[in-house]
Design a protein around this motif. Structure first.
Motif, PDB file in Angstrom:
ATOM      1  N   SER A 204      36.101  36.592  58.568  1.00  0.00           N
ATOM      2  CA  SER A 204      36.697  37.261  59.730  1.00  0.00           C
ATOM      3  C   SER A 204      36.012  36.776  61.000  1.00  0.00           C
ATOM      4  CB  SER A 204      36.557  38.774  59.591  1.00  0.00           C
ATOM      5  OG  SER A 204      37.307  39.247  58.496  1.00  0.00           O
TER       6      SER A 204
ATOM      7  N   THR B 111      42.619  36.066  65.771  1.00  0.00           N
ATOM      8  CA  THR B 111      41.752  37.067  65.158  1.00  0.00           C
ATOM      9  C   THR B 111      42.033  37.044  63.661  1.00  0.00           C
ATOM     10  OG1 THR B 111      41.827  38.402  67.173  1.00  0.00           O
ATOM     11  CG2 THR B 111      41.065  39.491  65.167  1.00  0.00           C
ATOM     12  N   THR B 112      41.245  36.288  62.928  1.00  0.00           N
ATOM     13  CA  THR B 112      41.558  36.034  61.523  1.00  0.00           C
ATOM     14  C   THR B 112      41.552  37.311  60.691  1.00  0.00           C
ATOM     15  OG1 THR B 112      39.272  35.551  60.869  1.00  0.00           O
ATOM     16  CG2 THR B 112      40.572  33.726  61.750  1.00  0.00           C
ATOM     17  N   GLY B 113      40.644  38.231  61.010  1.00  0.00           N
ATOM     18  CA  GLY B 113      40.554  39.461  60.241  1.00  0.00           C
ATOM     19  C   GLY B 113      41.829  40.280  60.273  1.00  0.00           C
TER      20      GLY B 113
ATOM     21  N   THR C 239      43.888  41.558  56.964  1.00  0.00           N
ATOM     22  CA  THR C 239      44.292  42.950  56.757  1.00  0.00           C
ATOM     23  C   THR C 239      45.783  43.049  56.473  1.00  0.00           C
ATOM     24  OG1 THR C 239      42.512  43.815  58.149  1.00  0.00           O
ATOM     25  CG2 THR C 239      44.436  45.226  57.836  1.00  0.00           C
TER      26      THR C 239
END
Length: 222
Positions: free
Chosen positions: A84, A178-180, A184
């Motif tokens: 992330s 925003t990879t996180g 999700t």
């Protein structure tokens, strides 16, 4: 779709402030990667099958690439491990044919190959995609897909594994990923990742049927 394993080439002894050995172009089908120990920047350069590819690492997290031909390639800069992160990037990307500009990475246990696609000319996936939904947030709208690679090369040798995809509905070259948030959203539709290996802001080109790829890119990852 191109999948591949990487060889990390490092200096004989690494101390704080020292650099790993620089990446270099090897014969088609081989790969070399390098990691900047201070900045944790990771560079990968791979090609196969007669591609005319010139991918060069610049300073910091930058790289440039020009390509055309009958084969496939992936090159880019990022981090090892991935995970992330808030990735900021900028630059230019001009391509024709099958390929992507994408945040690209792998996990282990389970073995997953994933893409967050920012721009492309022709998607032309190698395996059938199954749409899993879509989501919108301040960075844009993305469609979610999954696919399966059967007995294909991976970072763990020849394996069968899943691919996860976020495909941006409006193309862009530059911005924040925003990879996180993608991780999700994938988890929300049952697509779970494992332990993160490397991840890069990659330029990729490949052949699909009679369609070949060509173009140029200059990318910087902060």
């Amino acid at each position: 779709m191109v999948s591949f394993s990487f060889l990390l080439v490092a200096a004989a002894s690494l101390v704080p402030g020292a650099l790993a050995a620089p990446g270099e172009q090897l014969e088609h089908g081989s790969t070399t990667s390098s990691r900047d120990i201070q900045a944790a920047n990771y560079f990968s350069n791979w090609s196969e099958g007669g591609s005319n590819v010139r991918c060069n690492r610049g300073s910091g997290g930058s790289y440039s690439v020009t390509w055309s031909g009958q084969g496939g390639f992936v090159c880019g800069t990022g981090y090892n491990p991935g995970g992330s992160r808030t990735v900021k990037y900028s630059g230019s990307y001009n391509a024709t044919g099958p390929g992507y500009l994408a945040w690209y990475g792998w996990t282990r246990n389970p073995l997953i190959e994933y893409y967050i696609i920012e721009s492309y000319d022709i998607l032309a996936p190698g395996e059938p995609w199954t749409k899993k939904g879509s989501f919108t947030f301040e960075e844009g709208t993305y469609d979610l897909y999954t696919s399966t690679r059967n007995n294909k090369p991976s970072i763990e040798g020849t394996r069968t594994f899943q691919q996860y995809w976020s495909v941006r509905t409006e193309h862009r070259v530059g911005g924040t990923i925003t990879t996180g948030r993608h991780f999700t959203e994938w988890a929300n539709v049952g697509l779970r990742l494992g332990n993160h290996d490397y991840a890069i802001l990659a330029t990729e080109g490949f052949v699909n049927g009679t369609k070949t790829s060509a173009g140029t890119a200059n990318i910087n990852v902060e």
